[in-house]
Motif scaffolding. Structure first.
Motif, PDB file in Angstrom:
ATOM      1  N   TRP A  26       0.845  -1.192   0.000  1.00  0.00           N
ATOM      2  CA  TRP A  26       0.000   0.000   0.000  1.00  0.00           C
ATOM      3  C   TRP A  26       0.880   1.242   0.000  1.00  0.00           C
ATOM      4  O   TRP A  26       1.843   1.348   0.778  1.00  0.00           O
ATOM      5  CB  TRP A  26      -0.896   0.046   1.242  1.00  0.00           C
ATOM      6  CG  TRP A  26      -1.925  -1.035   1.329  1.00  0.00           C
ATOM      7  CD1 TRP A  26      -2.110  -2.080   0.455  1.00  0.00           C
ATOM      8  CD2 TRP A  26      -2.915  -1.191   2.350  1.00  0.00           C
ATOM      9  NE1 TRP A  26      -3.146  -2.863   0.868  1.00  0.00           N
ATOM     10  CE2 TRP A  26      -3.665  -2.350   2.029  1.00  0.00           C
ATOM     11  CE3 TRP A  26      -3.236  -0.476   3.496  1.00  0.00           C
ATOM     12  CZ2 TRP A  26      -4.715  -2.798   2.830  1.00  0.00           C
ATOM     13  CZ3 TRP A  26      -4.278  -0.906   4.292  1.00  0.00           C
ATOM     14  CH2 TRP A  26      -5.016  -2.062   3.959  1.00  0.00           C
ATOM     15  N   ARG A  28       0.510   5.576   0.077  1.00  0.00           N
ATOM     16  CA  ARG A  28      -0.382   6.733   0.223  1.00  0.00           C
ATOM     17  C   ARG A  28       0.438   8.019   0.285  1.00  0.00           C
ATOM     18  O   ARG A  28       1.455   8.079   0.979  1.00  0.00           O
ATOM     19  CB  ARG A  28      -1.232   6.612   1.489  1.00  0.00           C
ATOM     20  CG  ARG A  28      -2.241   7.762   1.656  1.00  0.00           C
ATOM     21  CD  ARG A  28      -3.172   7.513   2.821  1.00  0.00           C
ATOM     22  NE  ARG A  28      -2.489   7.609   4.093  1.00  0.00           N
ATOM     23  CZ  ARG A  28      -2.968   7.106   5.236  1.00  0.00           C
ATOM     24  NH1 ARG A  28      -4.110   6.441   5.242  1.00  0.00           N
ATOM     25  NH2 ARG A  28      -2.291   7.233   6.353  1.00  0.00           N
ATOM     26  N   SER A  30      -0.110  12.091   1.157  1.00  0.00           N
ATOM     27  CA  SER A  30      -1.025  13.063   1.759  1.00  0.00           C
ATOM     28  C   SER A  30      -0.402  14.450   1.680  1.00  0.00           C
ATOM     29  O   SER A  30       0.780  14.623   2.007  1.00  0.00           O
ATOM     30  CB  SER A  30      -1.304  12.718   3.228  1.00  0.00           C
ATOM     31  OG  SER A  30      -1.835  11.423   3.353  1.00  0.00           O
ATOM     32  N   GLU A  44      -5.593  13.090  -0.129  1.00  0.00           N
ATOM     33  CA  GLU A  44      -4.876  11.815  -0.117  1.00  0.00           C
ATOM     34  C   GLU A  44      -4.994  11.129  -1.480  1.00  0.00           C
ATOM     35  O   GLU A  44      -6.077  11.077  -2.062  1.00  0.00           O
ATOM     36  CB  GLU A  44      -5.465  10.859   0.921  1.00  0.00           C
ATOM     37  CG  GLU A  44      -5.273  11.245   2.355  1.00  0.00           C
ATOM     38  CD  GLU A  44      -5.898  10.232   3.295  1.00  0.00           C
ATOM     39  OE1 GLU A  44      -5.693  10.364   4.522  1.00  0.00           O
ATOM     40  OE2 GLU A  44      -6.612   9.322   2.821  1.00  0.00           O
ATOM     41  N   GLN A  46      -4.083   7.269  -2.980  1.00  0.00           N
ATOM     42  CA  GLN A  46      -3.701   5.923  -2.577  1.00  0.00           C
ATOM     43  C   GLN A  46      -3.576   4.999  -3.782  1.00  0.00           C
ATOM     44  O   GLN A  46      -4.338   5.113  -4.744  1.00  0.00           O
ATOM     45  CB  GLN A  46      -4.737   5.315  -1.629  1.00  0.00           C
ATOM     46  CG  GLN A  46      -4.820   5.957  -0.264  1.00  0.00           C
ATOM     47  CD  GLN A  46      -5.710   5.160   0.652  1.00  0.00           C
ATOM     48  OE1 GLN A  46      -5.259   4.319   1.427  1.00  0.00           O
ATOM     49  NE2 GLN A  46      -6.997   5.406   0.566  1.00  0.00           N
ATOM     50  N   ASN A 223       3.422   5.538   3.937  1.00  0.00           N
ATOM     51  CA  ASN A 223       2.642   6.768   3.882  1.00  0.00           C
ATOM     52  C   ASN A 223       3.600   7.952   3.820  1.00  0.00           C
ATOM     53  O   ASN A 223       4.469   8.095   4.697  1.00  0.00           O
ATOM     54  CB  ASN A 223       1.738   6.913   5.105  1.00  0.00           C
ATOM     55  CG  ASN A 223       0.728   5.782   5.214  1.00  0.00           C
ATOM     56  OD1 ASN A 223       0.367   5.167   4.214  1.00  0.00           O
ATOM     57  ND2 ASN A 223       0.274   5.496   6.424  1.00  0.00           N
TER      58      ASN A 223
END
Length: 243
Positions: A26, A28, A30, A44, A46, A223
């Motif tokens: 994953w 992401r 931001s 965001e 993703q 992230n």
């Protein structure tokens, strides 16, 4: 009572052990921009990928999404968050190669959440996040989902934090009541005032409508956070961007 709790625990462990496994990655990004002293906005992006069952290579897309947030700080340790509309492009979960032929679908999601923080020492704090999601799908029945997350944050230094949490998701309308449980741990690095990175691991037990038992997912995530700063006037609330 003790025997009932022990039986429930053994049943959960048995179901988890009997489930099949899948690997995910994953990512992401931001971007945060303050709007007022107690209000900020976040956008965001993703992207998630998946492998086949039982350790296959992570080569198939899982989802792409874009989601805006408005975050209002009610009190020092309490924040109200609203995502009025988010867009998801969802690919089928690939339990086997034949699942790749299934069509993708779109989702429009509205989310409201409350996040609380309880500092216990100068370095250690507990956290809670309760969310409600309204999920509108293009190819399946719409769902109302509740999310409850409990976690902890240990500050190794002002730039490095160790995180751990557990999050349960359940469907209140349509679908099976239990949807998934996420158990995670990671490390957050604040590289400078504007750039932060969090990386870690998630272990997910997930119920799927077409799958017997629970699917166990092993997730490596990253992230990336970009943050812009503004200086606000105490009298007017206006400000200028700090470079």
């Amino acid at each position: 009572m003790k025997h009932t709790a022990l039986t429930a625990l053994l049943l959960l462990l048995f179901i988890t052990a009997m489930g099949q496994s899948q690997s995910n990655s994953w990512l992401r990004l931001s971007v945060e921009m303050p709007l007022a002293p107690k209000l900020n906005s976040v956008i965001e992006w993703q992207s998630r990928a998946q492998g086949f069952e039982n350790g296959g290579l992570i080569t198939s897309p899982l989802l792409h999404s874009v989601r805006p947030w408005l975050n209002y700080k009610i009190q020092e340790n309490t924040t109200l968050s609203l995502s009025p509309i988010a867009y998801y492009y969802l690919y089928p979960v690939t339990i086997s190669p034949k699942d790749q032929s299934k069509p993708a679908q779109q989702e429009w999601r509205t989310t409201v959440a409350v996040e609380q923080r309880w500092p216990l020492t100068q370095r250690f704090s507990l956290q809670s996040r309760t969310g409600l999601e309204f999920r509108n799908f293009s190819r399946q029945q719409d769902v109302i989902r509740v999310r409850q997350k409990f976690g902890m944050d240990y500050c190794l230094s002002p730039q490095v934090h160790v995180l751990a949490y557990d999050e349960v998701m359940a469907n209140l309308y349509a679908g099976s009541f239990f949807e998934q449980n996420r158990l995670g741990a990671g490390v957050s690095f604040q590289l400078n005032k504007a750039l932060g990175v969090e990386t870690g691991y998630l272990y997910i037990n997930r119920a799927l409508p077409f799958y017997q038992g629970l699917l166990n997912q092993h997730v490596l995530y990253i992230n990336i956070r970009l943050r812009f700063f503004r200086r606000f006037s105490a009298a007017t609330g206006g400000g200028e961007t700090l470079r």
